[in-house]
Design an enzyme around this catalytic site. Structure first.
Site, PDB file in Angstrom:
ATOM      1  N   CYS A 102      48.790  48.587  34.961  1.00 32.94           N
ATOM      2  CA  CYS A 102      48.534  47.186  35.318  1.00 32.94           C
ATOM      3  C   CYS A 102      47.483  46.543  34.432  1.00 32.94           C
ATOM      4  CB  CYS A 102      48.108  47.076  36.778  1.00 32.94           C
ATOM      5  SG  CYS A 102      49.489  47.233  37.925  1.00 32.94           S
ATOM      6  N   GLU A 151      44.131  46.755  34.234  1.00 35.64           N
ATOM      7  CA  GLU A 151      42.799  46.330  34.662  1.00 35.64           C
ATOM      8  C   GLU A 151      41.694  47.317  34.323  1.00 35.64           C
ATOM      9  OE1 GLU A 151      44.363  48.107  38.658  1.00 35.64           O
ATOM     10  OE2 GLU A 151      45.163  47.354  36.765  1.00 35.64           O
TER      11      GLU A 151
END
Length: 744
Positions: A413, A415
């Site tokens: 993702c 992050e």
């Protein structure tokens, strides 16, 4: 002395349940019940929320290493008090650990598998040594470098439910030597296996027939796979390594893999949960991977080849029912074959769907138009700035050469910036809810930091991971429901406007965002609270402080529990219909119907029922409310840059949505924020035009009409029927817009 174990007192839990009401979103309890509530054999039902939270908190608090060494009464008292605070925080849904922790923490599976609490991992696709790990092929020494190692790491972590980011940039792929030979692969199976007929159809060979003509020969390597996760990994490792002389000491060119002992389709998987796929997906994968390798005999693998192998592994893991394989492939920005590899529709539908693909750049990179063109056509590639990740924490804190110098990629993702073999380690606070429930936000974030710190003391399975975790102790404390919190607390969004400025390098006119100074001050204070909490706890534990501390995770499924906006993202719409799909035998369905929710057969999947949930976003009626369908692409970039500048010293997961008439802004905005955003991805905004779309924007009037039909509490009605069933899940969940995350 045996390890001391801290437990939460039933009287405390009963009192907390009287005092604290969980902040369930409209979808919250239903999503929880079918995603994170584990089955209790002794009670013949799934967990209730307080039981889940108790399990999760006890599983975490007992990772404190001081409990292993005759802890003082003071330590026991302090940790017990902390466990109670954490229970209240999570039970109220003012904060939650990651979905992985909600599912696994406190289980026997956690105790057996040291990697089980981490959502996602990263590995560089280059020859590496296995080291002192739980998987080491018998034909290798621990310190022998092997081409198979990163593929084994990826396969193992995916089967344990983790997502894996992997790097196929030129610097890694160039380290893989040329393939020395083709391998003749035979997969055999005994007639007694329940998978016999299905396996023969996929190219397997009858074991007895093979023995008749080959048993006396000595020109092959034979390996009988045990019925374990490790057996699958080792079979694939042997296949890969046999193509290279350095890892094929017997110099044999025939490999025979015996799959007779692998449990059949539908058999129960103990531990992580779910049911077995049988050996059939493995057969397909092994033949497909061998074909790729054989076609490269005498040559070197390409980035596309390596990505294909990882995708084929991911496809195989998906077949394991409860698991959803999550991969991110990171390639070089000048590799057009990699950037365009999903344009081959046949291979896309066969296996290339298994990863989201991104390119690695630095701040000097300026050729964004081809990337923007590709994004416009298929939503990829994403962009990862490794230079920023290696030399910056928060952008506000300025250039710090090599502060995170071993970073090579990210989790799926995007992050968390990660070094080779390193995992992400996540916990999120919902400030909007925490404030409503009377929490001091700094205290909530302090508890989050300590929770994640303890996870780093898990007994990790792979040496490469143990070493980097012990060194970095990286944590990822996230805030979520950010749009709800900022609008509710400050009365407006964080970007208050734009001012005309000039790019100092190009001389071009740009629009610089203007941020609210009060929000800057508040977010900065919360960041310092996390850093201070980590520093204090690290001293208590006599370990390194965390190399980085904060992040913004996409927060799809977990945000649904609490009913808040997801991560930094804007609500899809102020009012919408959210459709959730259930197996048609799910006993939740009668309860939902009794409560007035609209249900109908799913038009895409047989034996599935589609249920409509009317949703109203927090602040939907505010003049300052913006949704993903109305907020500009420029404001989304500016909001991500704000969080990267003042909050996140890791990275910020963001899928920026854009309208058709905004597509010409993609390349200029990527260039403008090259010094402020570490990773990002973009997708066109669709607006729910498909029939039975997961999210359909609606008017306030339509929402109120649908909401008025709902007359009961599903949790209460369901508990009255007491007809829970084992093994049920929601159909086709997605944890974030780009589908990168494993759900649990």
């Amino acid at each position: 002395m045996s390890d001391l174990r801290i437990t939460l007192d039933p009287d405390f839990i009963a009192q907390t349940k009287k005092e604290v009401t969980p902040h369930w979103g409209e979808l919250g309890w239903v999503t929880y019940k079918r995603t994170y509530a584990r089955w209790l054999d002794d009670k013949n039902r799934s967990e209730n929320w307080d039981e889940t939270v108790k399990r999760v908190i006890e599983g975490n608090i007992n990772l404190d290493p001081r409990l292993k060494n005759n802890p003082s009464k003071k330590t026991i008292h302090e940790l017990t008090a902390e466990a109670k605070q954490l229970f209240r925080l999570v039970y109220g849904l003012a904060a939650t650990p990651s979905g992985r922790n909600l599912w696994i923490s406190g289980t026997d599976y956690q105790k057996r598998n040291g990697d089980s609490l981490n959502n996602c991992w990263f590995i560089s696709i280059r020859p590496q040594k296995y080291g002192n790990s739980h998987i080491v092929p018998a034909y290798l020494t621990q310190d022998q470098v092997a081409p198979s190692m990163p593929f084994s790491f990826l396969f193992d972590q995916l089967m344990k439910g983790g997502g894996v980011g992997f790097s196929v940039v030129d610097e890694n792929i160039n380290q893989i030597p040329k393939l020395d030979q083709k391998v003749d692969l035979t997969i055999v199976i005994d007639k007694q296996s329940k998978s016999y007929d299905a396996s023969l159809k996929l190219g397997a060979t009858d074991l007895d027939e093979w023995k008749k003509t080959n048993q006396e020969k000595e020109d092959y390597i034979y390996y009988k796979l045990p019925d374990t996760r490790e057996g699958w990994v080792l079979a694939n490792a042997r296949l890969i390594d046999m193509h290279f002389n350095s890892t094929n000491p017997e110099n044999k060119k025939k490999l025979v893999l015996d799959i007779s002992d692998i449990r059949p389709y539908g058999a129960k998987i103990h531990g992580f949960g779910g049911t077995a796929s049988g050996p059939m997906p493995l057969i397909e994968m092994l033949f497909d991977i061998n074909q790729i390798l054989n076609e490269r005999a005498g040559q070197k693998l390409t980035a596309v080849d390596a990505t294909d192998i990882c995708n084929l592994i991911g496809k195989t893991v998906v077949a394991g029912n409860v698991r959803r394989s999550a991969e991110l492939a990171l390639g070089s920005s000048n590799n057009q074959d990699f950037i365009t590899m999903k344009q081959d529709k046949k291979k896309l539908y066969h296996h290339r769907w298994a990863s989201n693909n991104s390119v690695a750049i630095n701040s000097e990179f300026d050729n964004y138009q081809p990337i923007a063109d590709s994004i416009l056509h298929n939503g990829e590639p994403g962009v990862v700035n490794l230079e920023l990740s290696r030399n910056y924490g928060r952008i506000k804190d300025g250039y710090q050469a090599g502060i995170d110098g071993e970073v090579e990629g990210t989790n799926p993702c995007g992050e968390i910036s990660l070094a080779n073999g390193e995992p992400c380690n996540l916990f999120e606070v919902f400030p909007f809810i925490a404030q409503k429930q009377g929490w001091d936000l700094k205290e909530a974030f302090k508890l989050a930091a300590r929770y994640t710190k303890r996870v780093t003391f898990s007994p990790y399975d792979w040496e490469v991971s143990r070493k980097i975790i012990n060194k970095n102790r990286r944590i990822g404390v996230s805030m979520s429901g950010i749009q709800d919190w900022i609008l509710s607390t400050f009365g407006h969004r964080v970007v208050t406007g734009f001012k005309t400025a000039t790019d100092s390098e190009t001389g071009k006119e740009i629009k610089d965002p203007v941020y609210d100074p009060e929000i800057i001050k508040t977010v900065d204070g919360l960041y310092q609270a996390v850093v201070d909490a980590d520093k204090d706890y690290s001293q208590e534990l006599n370990c390194n402080t965390s190399i980085k501390h904060t992040t913004v995770k996409p927060s799809g499924t977990v945000a649904k529990l609490a009913g808040v906006s997801e991560g930094m993202h804007f609500h899809y719409s102020g009012y919408l219909i959210q459709r959730i799909r259930f197996q048609e035998t799910d006993p939740l369905l009668p309860a939902l119907k009794d409560c007035g929710y609209r249900t109908e057969p799913d038009i895409y999947t047989p034996h599935t029922i589609c249920v409509e949930f009317p949703i109203k976003a927090a602040n939907a009626d505010s003049d300052n409310f913006a949704s993903a369908g109305t907020v500009s692409i420029a404001e989304q970039f500016a909001t991500q840059a704000f969080l990267q500048t003042y909050w996140s010293d890791n990275a910020v997961s963001c899928t920026i949505t854009f309208q058709n008439d905004e597509s010409d802004q993609i390349a200029p905005l990527l260039h403008q924020y090259r010094y402020a955003i570490k990773s990002t991805s973009l997708l066109p905004y669709y607006g729910g035009s498909l029939k039975q779309a997961p999210k359909e924007p609606i008017s306030k009037e339509k929402y109120e009409k649908a909401d008025n039909h709902i007359t009961g509490n599903v949790e209460i009605v369901f508990e009255q029927t007491n007809e829970d069933q084992k093994g049920l899940e929601l159909v086709d969940q997605s944890d974030c817009d780009n589908g990168a995350c494993p759900i649990k």
